[in-house]
Every structure is written in structure tokens, then in C-alpha cells.
Scaffold this motif. Structure first.
Motif, PDB file in Angstrom:
ATOM      1  N   ALA A 105      -0.746 -10.277   7.475  1.00 31.32           N
ATOM      2  CA  ALA A 105      -0.756 -11.723   7.744  1.00 31.32           C
ATOM      3  C   ALA A 105      -2.190 -12.249   7.861  1.00 31.32           C
ATOM      4  N   ILE A 106      -3.033 -11.499   8.564  1.00 31.89           N
ATOM      5  CA  ILE A 106      -4.431 -11.921   8.725  1.00 31.89           C
ATOM      6  C   ILE A 106      -5.123 -11.963   7.360  1.00 31.89           C
ATOM      7  N   VAL A 107      -4.851 -10.950   6.530  1.00 34.41           N
ATOM      8  CA  VAL A 107      -5.420 -10.916   5.170  1.00 34.41           C
ATOM      9  C   VAL A 107      -5.023 -12.185   4.405  1.00 34.41           C
ATOM     10  N   LYS A 108      -3.764 -12.571   4.502  1.00 34.79           N
ATOM     11  CA  LYS A 108      -3.304 -13.768   3.775  1.00 34.79           C
ATOM     12  C   LYS A 108      -4.011 -15.031   4.273  1.00 34.79           C
ATOM     13  N   ILE A 109      -4.168 -15.136   5.602  1.00 38.50           N
ATOM     14  CA  ILE A 109      -4.846 -16.321   6.145  1.00 38.50           C
ATOM     15  C   ILE A 109      -6.305 -16.349   5.685  1.00 38.50           C
TER      16      ILE A 109
END
Ligand SMILES: [Zn+2]
Length: 340
Positions: free
Chosen positions: A115-119
């Protein structure tokens, strides 16, 4: 308006009273000392009057957006007009209960990392925040709260400037374990940094993320057909498989899609497939999917535990492009990840 596709819209009341962002210097990671649901209800109650962040990441990788990134969120004190803030869950559920006095915040789990990677990929694309781990609060890139905290990362000479990210001296947010994961997360967000040639295998980092210490790197520059349900080659030798089970892996993939005609679209999919020589390779699980709607670079990230061989078939992680277009092609396929 700047809303991240795929994030749950939990915009707080009265966004505009926050004032507009003045610049986009950094994406800064925080930890909640709480759950996503608890933090959400606290933020919703106070609206934009209290402290809030732009994004929240839950225990299962859920992403919610509390503040439109056109406006400021208050999580970074004097830096709030320059920083996109990301809060992350760390308490209860699978994290259990831990002593919140001190620096005991548990590691981000694999779904949170995805999720952090996507943000990070979205704020890079949308606001130009560089995908690099900041070494100090004055650099631009991806940072963490403690870097701007007095009596912690903030140099005394920068107190009272936009680099002061907290009123409270000594704050350790997001904790040393999570801080140690940031360089690998940034690498995943980059997809890969290899310019034009097959990258040399990098040495395993001592920690990696989640104890996964083997790096996955692959790059295919050459164009390939991407029509039908197409398994994409990940290197110029013609390999398709990113990882073979049993394995736990966190993977980010990028591909430059072209040849789509007006109105055509496709799906870039990280998938578990079952492979057996001489038999059709079937998709057994779509781990992560992104809808591809234009001829540009697309990325997809996911975490998955590939099982052992099953009924003589070998579970494999692959990148697949699915489309009804007869002319789609993919080039510059980058794979970046870690596995155990
Ligand atoms: Zn914080």
C-alpha cells in the motif's frame, strides 16, 4: 482536486480551511499507535480542526484518503504545507498489543508495504516527489516523521523553520523497525532504477523487509506483444517467472504499454499461475491488478505467499497483460522485489 485512485474516499469536512499546499517536498511516513478504524473515527470527529494526515494505511493494506492533496494536512507541524503525510496502523489485530512507551512499534507487514509503495508511486507521478529515501529533513523525497523532530532528526539550527515537523521533542515516529524498512520500500516504489542494461544482481541486504533478504530484479527493454492474455517476458533472455513457490515475495512491476487504440484498455496483473510443462499455464490467483487506460508507464505491486508444488504443478509469480486490443505492446518491463 487530487484524489488517489483506489484509495477509499474518507475526506474530512471543510478541506478548504486547511489552505493549499505550497510545495511538494516530501512524502512522510508516520505510525498511528492505533488502528485505521480508530484513527479514522478520531479524524472524522475532529474534521480538519485537529491534526490529520493525507493518507492512512490499515493493517490489511487498505488505503484511505482523508485530505485532498491540493490542501495541507497538519501531521507535519510547520512542514505541513510542503509534505504529504501517510499514517500507518500498528496496534491491535495481527500487531497485537505492545508497550507504547518507547520504540516498540512493530514492522510494517507485507500488505502495508504494498500500500505504501502504491501511495509513493502516485505522489511521485502526481506531485513530482522524488522516489528516494531522504537522508535528512532538508532533502526532497521519502522521509519519516522523526527526521523533523527536535532532539531527534531535526538539526537545532532548523527549529522554527518548515523543517520542524513536530512540536514535541524526542518523538520517535514511526519507530526504528519501520524506519529500517524505508530504503527497501523506496526501492520497490522505484520499480527499478536500471537504466538501459540488465542490472547486476545486488547483494542481499542484511535486513531487507520482513526478513526477506533476496532481491528480485529483472528488466526487459525489448518490445513484446501484449495481446490476449499475455504472460510478459521479464528479461531479454525470454524468462517469464518472477518467483517460483514455495516463496513469500513482495514485488513491484512496471511496464510501458503502447499500441492501445482510442477507447481500448487492458489490465496489468501480478498473478500466481500453475505451471506444468506441456500443459496450459492457468492463472490461479490475481494478486494485484491495475486497469491500463492509456499508452504510458503503468505499475502494479503486490505481496503473496506462493505455495508448494500442487498436483505436479509448480506455482509461479508472473506479470500478465490482458486486453482485447489487437495491437498492444509492452516494453521496458521492470521487476523489483524481495523474497525469502
Ligand atoms: Zn508521526
Amino acid at each position: 482536486m487530487a484524489m488517489m485512485p483506489g484509495a477509499t474516499n474518507r475526506l474530512l469536512a471543510n478541506q478548504a480551511r486547511q489552505g493549499r499546499m505550497q510545495s511538494y517536498d516530501a512524502a512522510v511516513l508516520h505510525t498511528m499507535v492505533g488502528s485505521l478504524a480508530g484513527t479514522d473515527s478520531m479524524f472524522q470527529k475532529d474534521g480538519t480542526v485537529g491534526t490529520e494526515s493525507h493518507f492512512g494505511v490499515g493493517e490489511n493494506g487498505e488505503i484511505c484518503q482523508w485530505v485532498d492533496t491540493a490542501y495541507t494536512a497538519d501531521a507535519n507541524y510547520l512542514g505541513s504545507g510542503h509534505v504529504i503525510s501517510i499514517e500507518t496502523a500498528d496496534y491491535g489485530g495481527s500487531f497485537g498489543r505492545w508497550n507504547t512507551n518507547g520504540d516498540n512499534v512493530p514492522y510494517w507487514n507485507a500488505k502495508q508495504i504494498v500500500a505504501i509503495v502504491k501511495i509513493l508511486q502516485w505522489v511521485h507521478k502526481t506531485h513530482g516527489i522524488p522516489l528516494r529515501a531522504m537522508k535528512s529533513v532538508t532533502e526532497k523525497g521519502v522521509g519519516y516523521h522523526a527526521q523533523g523532530v527536535p532532539n531527534n532528526g531535526l538539526p537545532a539550527s532548523l527549529r522554527g523553520t518548515k523543517y520542524q515537523w513536530s512540536k514535541y521533542p524526542g518523538k520517535v515516529c514511526p519507530g526504528k523497525k519501520r524506519i529500517s524498512q524505508i530504503p527497501e520500500i523506496v526501492r520497490l516504489a522505484q520499480g527499478n532504477t536500471a537504466p538501459t542494461t540488465q542490472p547486476a544482481p545486488e547483494p542481499a541486504t542484511p535486513k531487507g523487509v520482513l526478513g526477506m533478504t533476496k532481491r528480485i530484479n529483472a528488466y526487459r527493454k525489448k518490445a513484446q506483444k501484449a495481446t490476449g492474455t499475455r504472460h510478459l517476458m521479464i528479461d531479454d533472455k525470454g524468462n517469464y517467472t518472477i518467483a517460483t513457490g514455495p516463496a513469500e515475495a513482495v514485488v513491484s512491476a512496471k511496464a510501458d504499454i503502447s499500441g492501445l487504440k482510442k477507447g481500448e484498455h487492458g489490465f496489468l496483473i501480478l498473478a500466481e499461475v500453475m505451471y506444468k510443462k506441456g500443459q496450459p499455464t492457468v492463472i490461479s490467483r490475481e494478486i494485484a491488478t491495475v486497469k491500463v487506460t492509456a499508452n504510458t508507464v503503468w505499475s502494479v505491486a503486490g505481496a503473496w505467499a506462493l505455495p508448494k508444488d500442487h498436483k505436479g504443478k509448480s506455482p509461479r509469480l508472473r506479470l500478465i497483460f490482458k486486453t482485447s486490443s489487437k495491437t498492444a505492446t509492452a516494453h521496458n518491463v521492470y521487476i523489483s522485489g524481495v523474497r525469502d
